[in-house]
Design a protein around this motif. Sequence first.
Motif, PDB file in Angstrom:
ATOM      1  N   ALA A  13       0.811  -1.093   0.173  1.00  0.00           N
ATOM      2  CA  ALA A  13       0.049  -0.022   0.012  1.00  0.00           C
ATOM      3  C   ALA A  13       0.864   1.310  -0.076  1.00  0.00           C
ATOM      4  CB  ALA A  13      -0.763   0.069   1.249  1.00  0.00           C
ATOM      5  N   LEU A  91      -5.990  -0.519  -2.685  1.00  0.00           N
ATOM      6  CA  LEU A  91      -6.765   0.836  -2.548  1.00  0.00           C
ATOM      7  C   LEU A  91      -8.305   0.482  -2.348  1.00  0.00           C
ATOM      8  CD1 LEU A  91      -5.145   3.257  -5.070  1.00  0.00           C
ATOM      9  CD2 LEU A  91      -4.520   2.903  -2.538  1.00  0.00           C
ATOM     10  N   TRP A  94      -8.732  -0.722   1.177  1.00  0.00           N
ATOM     11  CA  TRP A  94      -8.449   0.410   2.231  1.00  0.00           C
ATOM     12  C   TRP A  94      -9.733   1.355   2.118  1.00  0.00           C
ATOM     13  CZ3 TRP A  94      -7.262   5.662   1.745  1.00  0.00           C
ATOM     14  CH2 TRP A  94      -6.798   6.237   2.757  1.00  0.00           C
ATOM     15  N   ARG A  97     -13.051   0.228   4.302  1.00  0.00           N
ATOM     16  CA  ARG A  97     -12.989   0.726   5.624  1.00  0.00           C
ATOM     17  C   ARG A  97     -13.810   2.031   5.736  1.00  0.00           C
ATOM     18  NH1 ARG A  97      -7.160  -0.186   7.712  1.00  0.00           N
ATOM     19  NH2 ARG A  97      -6.566   0.107   5.582  1.00  0.00           N
TER      20      ARG A  97
END
Length: 143
Positions: A13, A91, A94, A97
């Motif tokens: 990431a 991504l 991520w 969330r």
Amino acid sequence: MSRPPASQPSGPADRILRALASRRRRAILELLRRGPRTTSELAARFSRARLSRFAVMQHLKVLETAGLVITIRRGRQRYHHVDPAPMRRVLGGWLRRFRPLPPAVQRALKYRARHEQRLHGGLDRRGRRASFKERGRARSSTG
């Protein structure tokens, strides 16, 4: 347990976000999205932006390290292809969330924020900005 220095990407990431941080690398990805290009073709596209062939190669290396570009060598030519899968995987997970809160939770948070502002003299009962005089009354009634 020691952490890596802030300047060093520590995982996929971090490498992807670092690669996407540069507008020139994003521009390279946009060009590659339309199809594979050689290093020479990419350098020619960026010659007007005063970006040397060497600089384009450095940007490509960062994109390759992040896994966003795959380079295939054919003879003396290097063909660069975009690989969006790592970007989607890292991504996408991520960003999931940060999905929107349920409407009931949003309303409760909004109510709580307005209540807090009203207590501290920021808003009137309708949620509008309170006048200076109203703020003085709110402070004197809460203390």
